[in-house]
Design an enzyme around this catalytic site. Structure first.
Site, PDB file in Angstrom:
ATOM      1  N   ASP A 282      -0.778  -1.074   5.538  1.00  0.00           N
ATOM      2  CA  ASP A 282      -0.654  -0.071   7.078  1.00  0.00           C
ATOM      3  C   ASP A 282      -1.660  -0.652   8.141  1.00  0.00           C
ATOM      4  O   ASP A 282      -3.062  -1.114   7.646  1.00  0.00           O
ATOM      5  CB  ASP A 282      -0.782   1.298   7.343  1.00  0.00           C
ATOM      6  CG  ASP A 282      -0.140   2.259   6.591  1.00  0.00           C
ATOM      7  OD1 ASP A 282       0.987   1.356   6.030  1.00  0.00           O
ATOM      8  OD2 ASP A 282      -0.349   2.722   5.687  1.00  0.00           O
TER       9      ASP A 282
ATOM     10  N   GLU B 263       0.765  -1.400  -0.053  1.00  0.00           N
ATOM     11  CA  GLU B 263      -0.191  -0.313   0.375  1.00  0.00           C
ATOM     12  C   GLU B 263       1.185   2.014   0.267  1.00  0.00           C
ATOM     13  O   GLU B 263       2.194   1.212   0.751  1.00  0.00           O
ATOM     14  CB  GLU B 263      -0.926   0.213   1.339  1.00  0.00           C
ATOM     15  CG  GLU B 263      -1.536   1.257   1.389  1.00  0.00           C
ATOM     16  CD  GLU B 263      -2.381   1.081   2.805  1.00  0.00           C
ATOM     17  OE1 GLU B 263      -1.623   0.448   3.980  1.00  0.00           O
ATOM     18  OE2 GLU B 263      -2.916   2.431   3.416  1.00  0.00           O
TER      19      GLU B 263
ATOM     20  N   ASP C 298      -7.233   2.993   7.196  1.00  0.00           N
ATOM     21  CA  ASP C 298      -7.006   2.812   5.270  1.00  0.00           C
ATOM     22  C   ASP C 298      -6.126   1.270   4.842  1.00  0.00           C
ATOM     23  O   ASP C 298      -7.611   0.557   4.118  1.00  0.00           O
ATOM     24  CB  ASP C 298      -6.576   3.143   5.148  1.00  0.00           C
ATOM     25  CG  ASP C 298      -7.657   5.348   4.826  1.00  0.00           C
ATOM     26  OD1 ASP C 298      -8.398   4.965   4.629  1.00  0.00           O
ATOM     27  OD2 ASP C 298      -6.443   6.360   4.388  1.00  0.00           O
TER      28      ASP C 298
ATOM     29  N   ASP D  64      -3.821   1.008  10.182  1.00  0.00           N
ATOM     30  CA  ASP D  64      -4.876   1.359   9.971  1.00  0.00           C
ATOM     31  C   ASP D  64      -5.902   0.969   9.487  1.00  0.00           C
ATOM     32  O   ASP D  64      -5.568   0.449   8.692  1.00  0.00           O
ATOM     33  CB  ASP D  64      -4.091   2.907  10.247  1.00  0.00           C
ATOM     34  CG  ASP D  64      -3.896   3.237   8.694  1.00  0.00           C
ATOM     35  OD1 ASP D  64      -4.092   2.698   7.860  1.00  0.00           O
ATOM     36  OD2 ASP D  64      -2.524   4.052   8.419  1.00  0.00           O
TER      37      ASP D  64
END
Ligand code: 0RA
Length: 640
Positions: free
Chosen positions: A503, A430, A507, A505
Site C-alpha cells: 500500500d 501486502e 505501513d 501508506d
C-alpha cells in the site's frame, strides 16, 4: 449362541457345573487364538509358559526352588517342580479334586487360589485348563502326603479320576502334555526363545533354579541367580564399562513389592526392563512412569544442590538422566491390571507413586553417600543434556535449510503454471485481502502471488538477526529458490521479476523498507541483476461517464482533470489501499504488463533503504512517508 437345551437333552445326569466345564472346553477349542494369541510357534511357547508360570507362582509363594522343563522327542513337554503339589483331595461340594477343577475350569486359578495363590503369574492368566483343552493328551502327577497321584486327560476331558499310585518321597507336581497336532500341527519349539524367558524368570525369582532340557537335540541350560534383578543388570552390562556398582533395592509398600536395580555406564543406550508379577511389560505403564519421575527429580535435586547444575542452566530432562542407564524394575502386586495394545502395560495407578518414592529415596541416599560416583553420574547426564541441545540446534539448521532451498514451496504461495523462470513474475503482496484480489486478478499462467501478513514489520521482528525467524520471510526465501547469503544460486531463481506490491501508506513503505533491506543484505545479486521491482498501484480512479482513467501521482490527477470536461460530472475515487480494488481493477492498473507501471530497484535504492532501515528502527516517522518515491527509478510500461 449355543442352545443349552439342545446340548443337555438326553444327558440328564449332567450338572450345571459340568455343562460350564464343557462350554469352556468347546469355546477354547473353537477359537484357540482368543486364549493364547495364535496357534503358531508363539502359541506353542505360550502353552509352555502357562504351565511353567504355575510352578513359578509356587516358587514365588516360597515353596518351590527347582523347575525342570523337558522338550521330548514326540513333541510333548514336561514341567516338573518341587512345590507342595497340587491338592488332590476331593472337594466336599463339587465332589471333584482341586486338581481336576483347576485343569478343567476356565480361569479356575484365581477362584481356586483365594489367598494361597497370592501373586498369580500366568502370562495372560488363562490358566492350565486352556493348555489341557488344547492338548491331545495331558497328564498330571502329584507327590504329596507321602504318596504319588496321577490324573490324565484327552483333549481336555478326564479319562478317569485321580489315581493313588502308592508311596512316594517328597512333594511336587509334574505336568506333561502334547499340544494337539489338530490345533498346532507338528510341535516346533525354539530352544533359544524358551531359554531366554527362563533366564528372565530365574533373575526375577532369586534362588529359583530352572533347567531347560531338549531331548531332541541334547541341549540343556540351567539358570539360577541369587542376585535377582541386580544380577540381571550386571548381566546386561557385562560388555559395558559401569560408572559404579549396581544399585539395587527391594521394598514392599502397601502390598506392592518393588525390586529395582540400576547402573549407569559409559555407553549411550537407555535400557530399562520392566516386569509386573514376572511378566515382561514392554509397553511400560505406571511402574515405569514412577521410576522415570524419581530419576529426573532426584538427579536434578542433587545436581542443583551440589552446584553441578548452575542457576542459569535449565533442568535435566528425563531423556538426559536415562541416556546412559541400564535398569530393571520388577513389581509384584495382588491384582495387576494389564492394558495397552498387547496387554503388556501395567495400569494400576497406585503403583506410580509407590515406585517413585521407593526408588527416589534409595537413589537420593546413594548419591549423598557416594559423592564420587554421584558426580560421575551427573556428569554423564549433563553431557547428555548438552548433546540434546546440540542435536536440536543441528536439526533446526537442517530443517531451516530445507525450508529455504526451494524444494518445498510455502503453502500460501499461489504459483503460476509457466516453468520458464524468465517468463515468470512473483508478486509479494501486502495483506490478505489484496492477496485475494491479486490471486483472482492475475494471469495465472506467468504470475505468482505470495501474500504477506499485514503486520509483517514490527520493530522487534525486524531486527536483522530475527528477520529469518519470521515465517513470512522464510516463505519468501523458499518461494524464490535461490537460497541466501554466500550460498546464493541465481540459476535456481524461480521468477525473473520479483515485484513488491504494498500500500502507498506508512505501513506499506515500512514493509518495503524491510524487504529491500532484506534483499540488500541477503540476496544482493537479485538487485544487481535487475530482478527486483516495486509495483505502483494508482492513487486515484477518475471516471467520467463510461470513461475511466487512473492517476499514479498528484500531478497526473491534475493533468487528467484538466483534460476532461468537468461539466459532465467527474467521479474521483482515492485508493487508500490495494484492498479497495477489485480483481479486475487490480489487473488493469497494477498487474497487466501492458498497462501497469513498475519500478526497478537499483542497488543504490536498496543501499539507502538499508540505511533508512536503521532510521526506521529508531522510530522516526517522517522519512518513512516519502522514502520509496525518493529513490526508485520509474520504469513505465515495461514489456514482458
Ligand atoms: C495352591 C495350593 C497348594 C498347591 C498349589 C497351589 C500348587 C499349584 C501348582 C501348579 C504347579 N505346581 C504347583 N504346585 C503347587 C497346596 C496348599 C497346601 O498344600 O496347603
Amino acid at each position: 449362541m449355543v442352545d443349552l437345551k439342545d446340548k443337555v437333552a438326553g444327558v440328564q445326569e449332567y450338572t450345571a457345573e459340568s455343562i460350564q466345564v464343557l462350554e469352556g472346553l468347546e469355546a477354547v477349542r473353537r477359537r484357540p487364538g482368543m486364549y493364547i494369541g495364535s496357534t503358531d510357534q508363539r502359541g506353542l511357547h505360550h502353552l509352555v509358559y502357562e504351565i511353567v508360570d504355575n510352578a513359578v507362582d509356587e516358587a514365588l509363594a516360597g515353596y518351590c526352588n527347582r523347575i525342570v522343563v523337558t522338550l521330548r522327542e514326540d513333541g510333548s513337554v514336561q514341567v516338573e517342580d518341587n512345590g507342595r503339589g497340587i491338592p488332590v483331595e476331593t472337594h466336599p461340594v463339587t465332589g471333584k479334586s482341586a486338581l481336576e477343577t483347576v485343569m478343567t475350569t476356565l480361569h479356575a486359578g484365581a477362584k481356586f487360589g483365594n489367598g494361597a495363590y497370592k501373586v498369580a503369574g500366568g502370562l495372560h492368566g488363562v490358566g492350565a485348563s486352556v493348555v489341557n483343552f488344547l492338548s491331545q493328551w495331558f497328564r498330571v502327577e502329584v507327590r504329596r502326603n507321602g504318596r504319588l497321584y496321577r490324573q490324565e486327560f484327552r483333549q481336555g476331558r478326564p479319562t478317569g479320576t485321580v489315581q493313588d499310585l502308592g508311596t512316594a518321597e517328597g512333594t511336587g507336581t509334574t505336568v506333561a502334555f502334547l499340544p494337539d497336532p489338530e490345533v498346532f500341527g507338528k510341535a516346533d519349539y525354539d530352544f533359544a526363545t524358551l531359554a531366554e524367558r527362563f533366564r528372565e524368570v530365574a533373575y526375577l525369582v532369586p534362588g529359583l533354579e530352572i533347567t531347560l532340557a531338549d531331548l531332541r537335540t541334547g541341549e540343556e541350560r540351567t539358570f539360577y541367580f541369587e542376585g535377582g534383578v541386580a544380577s540381571m543388570v550386571a548381566h546386561y552390562n557385562r560388555t559395558r564399562q559401569p560408572l559404579h556398582p549396581v544399585l539395587s533395592l527391594s521394598r514392599t509398600v502397601e502390598g506392592v513389592q518393588v525390586d529395582c536395580a540400576l547402573q549407569y555406564t559409559d555407553e549411550v543406550s537407555e535400557a530399562i526392563f520392566t516386569f509386573a508379577n514376572c511378566i515382561p511389560t514392554p509397553e511400560g505403564g505406571t511402574h515405569l512412569t514412577g521410576l522415570r519421575s524419581a530419576l529426573t527429580r532426584v538427579l536434578n535435586d542433587y545436581a542443583r544442590k551440589q552446584k553441578l547444575l548452575k542457576d542459569d542452566q535449565p533442568n535435566l530432562q528425563g531423556e538426559d538422566v536415562r541416556e546412559w542407564l541400564t535398569a530393571v524394575l520388577a513389581v509384584r502386586l495382588l491384582n495387576p491390571q494389564f492394558e495397552g495394545q498387547t496387554k503388556t502395560k501395567l495400569g494400576n495407578p497406585e503403583v506410580k507413586g509407590i515406585v517413585d518414592s521407593v526408588v527416589g529415596e534409595a537413589l537420593a541416599i546413594y548419591l549423598e553417600d557416594h559423592p564420587a560416583e554421584a558426580s560421575r553420574i551427573v556428569g554423564k547426564c549433563l553431557t547428555a543434556a548438552r548433546a540434546r541441545e546440540a542435536a536440536r540446534r543441528a536439526r533446526e539448521m537442517v530443517l531451516r535449510k530445507n525450508a529455504l532451498d526451494g524444494t518445498s514451496l510455502p503453502g500460501k504461495l499461489a504459483d503460476c503454471s509457466e516453468r520458464d523462470p524468465a517468463l515468470c513474475e512473483l508478486f509479494i503482496v501486502e495483506g490478505e485481502s489484496a492477496g485475494g484480489s491479486a490471486k483472482m486478478g492475475r494471469d495465472r499462467r506467468f504470475q505468482a502471488i505470495l501474500p504477506l501478513k499485514g503486520k509483517i514489520l514490527n520493530v522487534e521482528k525486524a531486527r536483522p538477526d530475527k528477520v529469518l525467524s519470521h515465517e513470512e520471510i522464510r516463505a519468501l526465501v523458499s518461494a524464490l529458490g535461490v537460497g541466501m547469503g554466500e550460498d546464493i544460486n541465481l540459476s535456481k531463481l524461480r521468477y525473473h521479476r520479483i515485484i513488491i506490491m504494498t500500500d502507498a501508506d506508512v505501513d506499506g513503505s515500512h514493509i518495503r523498507t524491510l524487504l529491500l533491506t532484506f534483499f540488500f543484505r541477503n540476496m544482493r545479486p537479485l538487485i544487481t541483476n535487475g530482478h527486483l521491482y516495486i509495483a505502483q498501484p494508482p492513487l486515484y480512479r477518475i471516471q467520467v461517464g463510461k470513461q475511466v482513467e487512473y492517476a499514479y501521482t498528484e500531478a497526473q490527477k491534475d493533468a487528467i482533470l484538466k483534460r476532461l470536461d468537468k461539466g459532465k460530472g467527474v467521479v474521483i475515487q482515492r485508493y487508500k489501499g490495494l484492498g479497495e480494488m477489485n480483481p479486475e481493477q487490480l489487473w488493469e492498473t497494477t498487474l497487466n504488463p501492458a498497462t501497469r507501471s513498475i519500478l526497478q530497484v537499483t542497488l543504490e535504492d536498496a543501499r539507502r533503504a538499508d540505511e533508512l532501515f536503521t532510521i526506521l528502527m529508531g522510530d522516526q516517522v517522517e522519512p518513512r512517508k516519502t522514502f520509496i518515491f525518493a529513490y526508485a527509478r520509474q520504469v513505465r510500461n515495461l514489456d514482458v
